[in-house]
Write an enzyme that holds these catalytic residues in place. Structure first.
Site, PDB file in Angstrom:
ATOM      1  N   CYS A   1      60.738 -20.863  42.998  1.00  0.00           N
ATOM      2  CA  CYS A   1      59.666 -19.860  43.096  1.00  0.00           C
ATOM      3  C   CYS A   1      58.317 -20.530  43.324  1.00  0.00           C
ATOM      4  CB  CYS A   1      59.639 -19.022  41.818  1.00  0.00           C
ATOM      5  SG  CYS A   1      58.132 -18.034  41.658  1.00  0.00           S
TER       6      CYS A   1
ATOM      7  N   GLN B   1      47.684  -8.863  43.624  1.00  0.00           N
ATOM      8  CA  GLN B   1      46.828  -9.433  44.646  1.00  0.00           C
ATOM      9  C   GLN B   1      45.434  -8.841  44.538  1.00  0.00           C
ATOM     10  OE1 GLN B   1      48.404 -10.007  48.654  1.00  0.00           O
ATOM     11  NE2 GLN B   1      50.353  -9.098  48.041  1.00  0.00           N
TER      12      GLN B   1
ATOM     13  N   HIS C   1      58.581 -16.443  34.812  1.00  0.00           N
ATOM     14  CA  HIS C   1      59.114 -15.852  36.036  1.00  0.00           C
ATOM     15  C   HIS C   1      59.790 -14.498  35.811  1.00  0.00           C
ATOM     16  CE1 HIS C   1      60.696 -16.072  40.137  1.00  0.00           C
ATOM     17  NE2 HIS C   1      61.858 -15.655  39.661  1.00  0.00           N
TER      18      HIS C   1
ATOM     19  N   ASN D   1      52.105  -4.827  43.916  1.00  0.00           N
ATOM     20  CA  ASN D   1      53.340  -4.237  44.409  1.00  0.00           C
ATOM     21  C   ASN D   1      54.447  -4.719  43.495  1.00  0.00           C
ATOM     22  OD1 ASN D   1      52.136  -3.064  46.739  1.00  0.00           O
ATOM     23  ND2 ASN D   1      52.209  -5.047  47.772  1.00  0.00           N
TER      24      ASN D   1
ATOM     25  N   HIS E   1      53.096 -10.810  39.479  1.00  0.00           N
ATOM     26  CA  HIS E   1      51.819 -11.134  40.116  1.00  0.00           C
ATOM     27  C   HIS E   1      51.261  -9.919  40.834  1.00  0.00           C
ATOM     28  CE1 HIS E   1      54.350 -11.215  43.690  1.00  0.00           C
ATOM     29  NE2 HIS E   1      53.264 -11.265  44.440  1.00  0.00           N
TER      30      HIS E   1
ATOM     31  N   HIS F   1      58.311 -12.886  40.629  1.00  0.00           N
ATOM     32  CA  HIS F   1      57.413 -13.471  39.631  1.00  0.00           C
ATOM     33  C   HIS F   1      56.247 -12.491  39.405  1.00  0.00           C
ATOM     34  CE1 HIS F   1      55.934 -17.197  37.544  1.00  0.00           C
ATOM     35  NE2 HIS F   1      54.883 -16.391  37.469  1.00  0.00           N
TER      36      HIS F   1
ATOM     37  N   CYS G   1      55.793 -20.121  40.183  1.00  0.00           N
ATOM     38  CA  CYS G   1      56.021 -20.698  38.856  1.00  0.00           C
ATOM     39  C   CYS G   1      55.124 -21.935  38.653  1.00  0.00           C
ATOM     40  CB  CYS G   1      57.496 -21.092  38.703  1.00  0.00           C
ATOM     41  SG  CYS G   1      58.542 -19.719  38.147  1.00  0.00           S
TER      42      CYS G   1
ATOM     43  N   SER H   1      57.371  -9.370  47.571  1.00  0.00           N
ATOM     44  CA  SER H   1      58.147 -10.422  48.208  1.00  0.00           C
ATOM     45  C   SER H   1      58.563 -11.522  47.234  1.00  0.00           C
ATOM     46  CB  SER H   1      57.368 -11.006  49.394  1.00  0.00           C
ATOM     47  OG  SER H   1      56.074 -11.385  48.994  1.00  0.00           O
TER      48      SER H   1
HETATM   49  O1  LIG Z   1      51.491  -9.993  50.519  1.00  0.00           O
HETATM   50  P1  LIG Z   1      52.947  -9.744  50.267  1.00  0.00           P
HETATM   51  O2  LIG Z   1      53.287  -9.475  48.836  1.00  0.00           O
HETATM   52  O3  LIG Z   1      53.814 -10.795  50.877  1.00  0.00           O
HETATM   53  O4  LIG Z   1      53.284  -8.399  51.086  1.00  0.00           O
HETATM   54  C1  LIG Z   1      53.278  -7.106  50.568  1.00  0.00           C
HETATM   55  O5  LIG Z   1      51.988  -6.610  50.271  1.00  0.00           O
HETATM   56  C2  LIG Z   1      51.081  -6.485  51.376  1.00  0.00           C
HETATM   57  C3  LIG Z   1      49.813  -5.834  50.876  1.00  0.00           C
HETATM   58  O6  LIG Z   1      50.036  -4.534  50.373  1.00  0.00           O
HETATM   59  C4  LIG Z   1      51.702  -5.696  52.525  1.00  0.00           C
HETATM   60  O7  LIG Z   1      50.861  -5.775  53.649  1.00  0.00           O
HETATM   61  C5  LIG Z   1      53.091  -6.218  52.882  1.00  0.00           C
HETATM   62  O8  LIG Z   1      53.678  -5.388  53.860  1.00  0.00           O
HETATM   63  C6  LIG Z   1      53.937  -6.243  51.619  1.00  0.00           C
HETATM   64  O9  LIG Z   1      55.232  -6.718  51.913  1.00  0.00           O
END
Ligand SMILES: O=P(O)(O)O[C@H]1O[C@H](CO)[C@@H](O)[C@H](O)[C@H]1O
Ligand SMILES: O=P(O)(O)O[C@H]1O[C@H](CO)[C@@H](O)[C@H](O)[C@H]1O
Lengths: 364, 364
Positions: free
Chosen positions: B52, B181, B121, B166, B179, B177, B55, B174
């Protein structure tokens, strides 16, 4: 480099149809993907499936049997989102109360239809014959015409018919039998209303139709064109959100299906077939999408017709391969839609693909 | 029956934040589902995963090593959607040309951050301790404060910080872990701008803040409340789109994280924990969602602050079970969002769930 490069630098593009922006991050396509993978639809499904409630002759949820239809078949959705008749809302709240100000509600009536495109369980639009697709366009047209009559003669409050298809499990399709839906409502839905508002404003400001001007521009620039014939143009719109989103738009000012000539109906059937063959050929998979028709309201008056312009949107989720899709989540939901390749890049890839022979039918 | 019943009849509800409508079809929840099923996230992941890139101590995409962090850890996204510096767009098109009229573009600069919530994780927000969540809220606050300083002192064009998470593969995450953004941009994103526009209009018309009035109303009606403490209220908003969508909103007029007192930060951490425990308990699964914070623009002036109101949206996709989600596709994309249960029904179910003990930690 000190020059702005659309294929390398982040920028926003304005969507004049919805009055919103999309964030384009073309350099981002290179990032690794460890997230969810789609399972591409299994091939070799049978032509008839005894367990499918859309196949000819089969039993549906509430005891109806489908006829043994041979081209298209339309019936009322057994689980409709709206019903034909229901009580009015009687609000007793004072019109100046916080409640009336903040909790606005409207009753909605209507009818929901399912449209089987073909009796064959294992077909999809790109695999259907041109002749069979002409019948699909004909079925949409007949439904629209019939509802206009119903509304006028039986005094039904029907305002708009939203025809659409969810193709593939990635786009929430609950049965792989080739079919679409059509929801007829007593209100014009938000998204359509927003387009009408944009058209109206543009017409007022520029004395021309936004769609007409946009077609003129795309025919000049040519870099976003995917397909065209005498009646229709297919582009990846400048403001596309979905990776391989397209807009199918009539070149002449047609406002709804019932205005089409035989030749124009054929042109629509053909361009839909060519576009969906390209889609399938892109990642050599049955390409999922949601597609929808936007046209004039039912029984539109002169002004509403002048303001409408027939077009279709295709929103396909796949980004990199048959199994890796774009998720419109986090930033897209709270901030604004974000895409990982430019509209021009997507158009170029789609334009270069074969629109005649489906990948599964190539004589290698 | 001749009385309109919100729990049985189709209706539209107006979303005053986005100036759009949602179609509510409460009778539709009974329909069968043969479509895509989600795979619930696998339990028993290890606390440390050598593969990961989030991590502690591990290698990232471009050769950086994560420190051996022990609470939260923020770094610049290796695949950012926007970059800190890029050339200006130099358009040579005449401002009256079709092109300038229809193809509008803006350059966007900024910075994208990844925020690891925990070194472990296999945790998720509902499984983290209250103390650890206070640190997450603290990390968001510090980032916001730091960017305000950067923008002011280094003359960076940063306007808005969109913090979001997300969670779960169903929402495009994706890497499992724990997290989130944070994207810092030189433009206010569309969705946020739309809310600001609605707040401004409301303030102008009613001399009060839309959010303040809405809180007053929900505290009177009580039927959409899920949780509350001294600083925050959680409701399923009247106009919710996602099946179990919630709005977390500050009761006092707080405009951004940096205004919070220690006690208010704790109240936020606590209510986030309680809400996400309820979510996990609903279908006894690690409940996927996208969540985002909406607050004042960076370095907001007095007027912008008066117009902002701190809140968070949670958009979870699950509808009926750990594996059956709601798809916002076809009609939702071309017409308007449609939901299959009322906000009041969803709020009732969430309200009744335990917010203290996570289903996986029940004794017995
Ligand atoms: O940045 P990540 O986690 O790889 O990607 C995820 O979040 C982003 C922001 O919402 C999106 O644009 C991506 O489609 C989603 O897969
Ligand atoms: O009616 P279906 O095919 O069962 O359902 C599908 O299309 C509908 C209309 O877009 C959506 O509301 C559903 O979420 C989706 O699963």
């Amino acid at each position: 480099s000190s020059q702005f490069d659309f294929a390398d630098h982040s920028h926003r593009r304005y969507n004049p149809l919805t009055d919103s922006w999309v964030l384009v991050s073309p350099h981002r396509a290179k990032r690794p993907w460890l997230g969810q993978e789609e399972s591409p639809s299994k091939p070799n499904a049978p032509e008839y499936d005894a367990a499918c409630y859309l196949c000819p002759g089969n039993l549906r949820a509430f005891g109806d049997f489908n006829p043994s239809y041979s081209s298209t078949f339309i019936f009322t959705n057994d689980f409709p989102a709206v019903k034909a008749k229901q009580p009015e809302i009687n609000s007793t709240d004072s019109p100046t109360s916080l409640k009336s100000r903040l909790l606005k509600t409207q009753s909605v009536e209507g009818q929901c239809f399912v449209i089987c495109f073909s009796p064959k369980h294992n077909l999809t639009i790109p695999l259907m014959t041109f002749e069979a697709l002409i019948k699909v366009v004909g079925a949409w047209t007949d439904l629209y015409r019939w509802l206009e009559k119903e509304a006028a003669m039986e005094n039904k409050p029907y305002k708009y018919l939203q025809i659409f298809e969810n193709k593939g499990t990635a786009m929430g399709c609950s049965n792989l039998h080739p079919h679409g839906q059509a929801w007829c409502l007593s209100t014009v839905p938000s998204e359509v209303e927003q387009e009408f508002r944009a058209f109206k404003k543009y017409l007022h400001q520029h004395s021309s139709h936004l769609m007409g001007d946009y077609i003129t521009l795309e025919l000049q620039e040519r870099e976003r064109i995917v397909l065209e014939n005498e009646t229709f143009l297919v582009v990846v719109p400048y403001w596309a959100v979905w990776p391989f989103e397209t807009l199918v738009v009539s070149k002449p000012h047609l406002t709804s299906l019932v205005e089409f000539s035989d030749a124009q109906r054929k042109d629509l059937a053909l361009i839909i077939k060519q576009l969906t063959v390209k889609y399938d050929n892109l990642f050599e998979t049955s390409f999922p999408y949601s597609m929808g028709l936007h046209q004039a309201p039912l029984n539109a008056n002169m002004k509403e017709r002048a303001n409408s312009w027939f077009h279709m949107h295709f929103y396909p989720p796949l980004l990199r391969s048959a199994t890796v899709r774009k998720f419109l989540v986090g930033f897209e939901l709270f901030g604004e839609p974000q895409r990982d390749l430019t509209a021009e890049q997507a158009a170029h890839r789609l334009r270069c693909l074969d629109s005649g022979v489906h990948y599964s039918q190539r004589s290698s």
